[in-house]
Write a protein that holds these residues in place. Structure first.
Motif, mmCIF file in Angstrom:
data_model
loop_
_atom_site.group_PDB
_atom_site.id
_atom_site.type_symbol
_atom_site.label_atom_id
_atom_site.label_comp_id
_atom_site.label_asym_id
_atom_site.label_seq_id
_atom_site.Cartn_x
_atom_site.Cartn_y
_atom_site.Cartn_z
ATOM 1 N N ALA A 175 -7.617 -4.303 0.574
ATOM 2 C CA ALA A 175 -6.680 -5.282 -0.046
ATOM 3 C C ALA A 175 -6.176 -6.388 2.017
ATOM 4 O O ALA A 175 -5.260 -7.544 1.635
ATOM 5 N N ALA A 190 0.778 -1.055 0.030
ATOM 6 C CA ALA A 190 0.002 0.612 0.090
ATOM 7 C C ALA A 190 0.749 0.998 -0.215
ATOM 8 O O ALA A 190 0.500 1.937 -0.099
ATOM 9 N N ASP A 224 -9.985 0.955 3.319
ATOM 10 C CA ASP A 224 -8.705 0.041 2.900
ATOM 11 C C ASP A 224 -9.204 -1.244 3.032
ATOM 12 O O ASP A 224 -8.065 -2.283 3.364
ATOM 13 N N SER A 268 -7.308 -6.567 -5.422
ATOM 14 C CA SER A 268 -6.311 -6.551 -4.262
ATOM 15 C C SER A 268 -5.009 -7.197 -3.662
ATOM 16 O O SER A 268 -4.540 -6.231 -3.124
#
Length: 400
Positions: free
Chosen positions: A328, A302, A325, A355
């Motif tokens: 991920a 990230a 978020d 992701s």
């Protein structure tokens, strides 16, 4: 007395949440009163996913069997004679007796035997703060049964005597347990740092590594650490006070990067003192350490800190992240564990596979082989009265 209460069964039901500390409680300055060597801070998790439900009941009818107070936990009889449980019940009874003395019209509940029935919707004694939720629910349910005019902060003084971290489960949101300085413990209580509504998009993914009972209990582990660890003394004197200040600022400012750094450093510091204990205590295992590496990989990909790990006195990983978020974090762990592991919600199944962060093969294999289930949850509210009773109106337990 206006009514005959010789056959009446009085009941109150309460649910209480799990809390997971981000600044850890570890060590006691007074074992009898459960007074900590340092302050701590936790996130209360949603009761939709993790909660204890407790029904407290009392009746003159219960005196007939001569057994006195009883506790049933998850369908099995549980020992109620322990010093901690007795300390809580003694204090709650004394408060009810004071009300009865002041108002003779009140039914005399304080001498009646208590029948307590409790159930968790998560594994007990496996590092998921079951005692915190359990004692918080017990204290709140009995307080409601006795109609005690006590707020959450006041009741936290009682719950603390049962399980230290239980005092924090009497609030929702972000909660501090102030260690206090008085010898009698009257200033060692929980304190609301911020309600859940202040930072509502906090999420947590719990990787349940082992649902088995811990090899070293928290209480005995703490005593060993206090007695033998040199790192522990530095932690209490300098590390925790600094982390408490930084964590309260991070929550106030809704600064996830700061929150995450303190959370991970705190977890590392706590487990380092456990390893520094003589003989050493190891709550984390290979699966726990693989989860740490997975979180590091997610953050590296990230280019910023979007996930934070923490471990209590057990191997289960709690991974904090923000709703925005989630892609991920959820995609990475779902890609490794897949549908073979229970607990996933639809949002994990539908997040884009692209992701996911590719983990080291050994890390991925260790997580896949060692995680038995997941729990997806987030920040939540404190104890709540419930209309679901585990004791029927005639005093018999509800059969599930």
């Amino acid at each position: 007395m206006a009514t005959d209460d010789s056959k009446k069964v009085y009941r109150a039901s309460t649910t209480a949440p799990v809390n997971i500390a981000v600044v850890k409680y570890w060590g006691k300055r007074d074992a009898k009163l459960n007074l900590p060597t340092n302050s701590s801070l936790s996130v209360t998790l949603s009761q939709a996913d993790l909660r204890t439900l407790t029904t407290a009941s009392c009746s003159a009818l219960y005196a007939a069997d001569g057994k006195g107070d009883s506790l049933t936990l998850n369908g099995a009889a549980s020992d109620i004679s322990g010093a901690r449980t007795q300390a809580c019940l003694r204090e709650l009874r004394a408060r009810r007796a004071a009300l009865e003395a002041a108002d003779p019209s009140l039914p005399r509940l304080s001498p009646m035997p208590l029948r307590l029935v409790s159930e968790n919707n998560f594994p007990t004694a496996a590092g998921l703060a079951s005692s915190a939720a359990g004692f918080a629910a017990l204290v709140r349910a009995v307080a409601d049964l006795y109609a005690l005019p006590a707020d959450a902060a006041e009741l936290s003084l009682v719950a603390r005597q049962g399980s230290g971290s239980a005092c924090r489960s009497l609030f929702g949101g972000y909660v501090a347990w102030r260690m206090g300085s008085r010898a009698d413990g009257t200033d060692s209580r929980a304190d609301l740092v911020a309600p859940a509504s202040h930072w509502p998009d906090m999420r947590a993914l719990v990787l349940v590594v082992s649902a088995a009972k811990k090899g070293v209990s928290s209480s005995s582990g703490m005593q060993q650490t206090v007695a033998t660890s040199g790192l522990f003394r530095e932690r209490v004197a300098a590390v925790v006070p600094k982390n408490m200040e930084a964590m309260e600022a991070a929550i106030r400012d809704r600064d996830f990067a700061a929150f995450a750094e303190v959370t991970m450093r705190e977890s590392n510091s706590f487990h380092a003192t456990c390893a520094d204990t003589y003989p050493p205590i190891f709550y984390m295992n290979d699966v726990s350490r693989a989860a740490v590496r997975a979180v590091e990989a997610v953050n590296e990909r990230a280019g910023r800190t979007v996930a934070a790990y923490t471990f209590d006195a057990g191997p289960n990983a709690v991974v904090y992240y923000l709703e925005q978020d989630k892609a991920a974090v959820l995609a990475t762990f779902y890609a490794v564990l897949g549908a073979q592991v229970d607990g996933w919600k639809d949002e994990a199944r539908t997040v884009a596979a692209s992701s996911a962060v590719a983990l080291d093969e050994t890390v991925a294999a260790t997580i896949k082989g060692g995680v038995s289930r997941v729990i997806m949850t987030g920040v939540g509210e404190g104890p709540a009265k419930s209309e679901e009773y585990l004791v029927q109106e005639d005093g018999t337990p509800v059969i599930r």
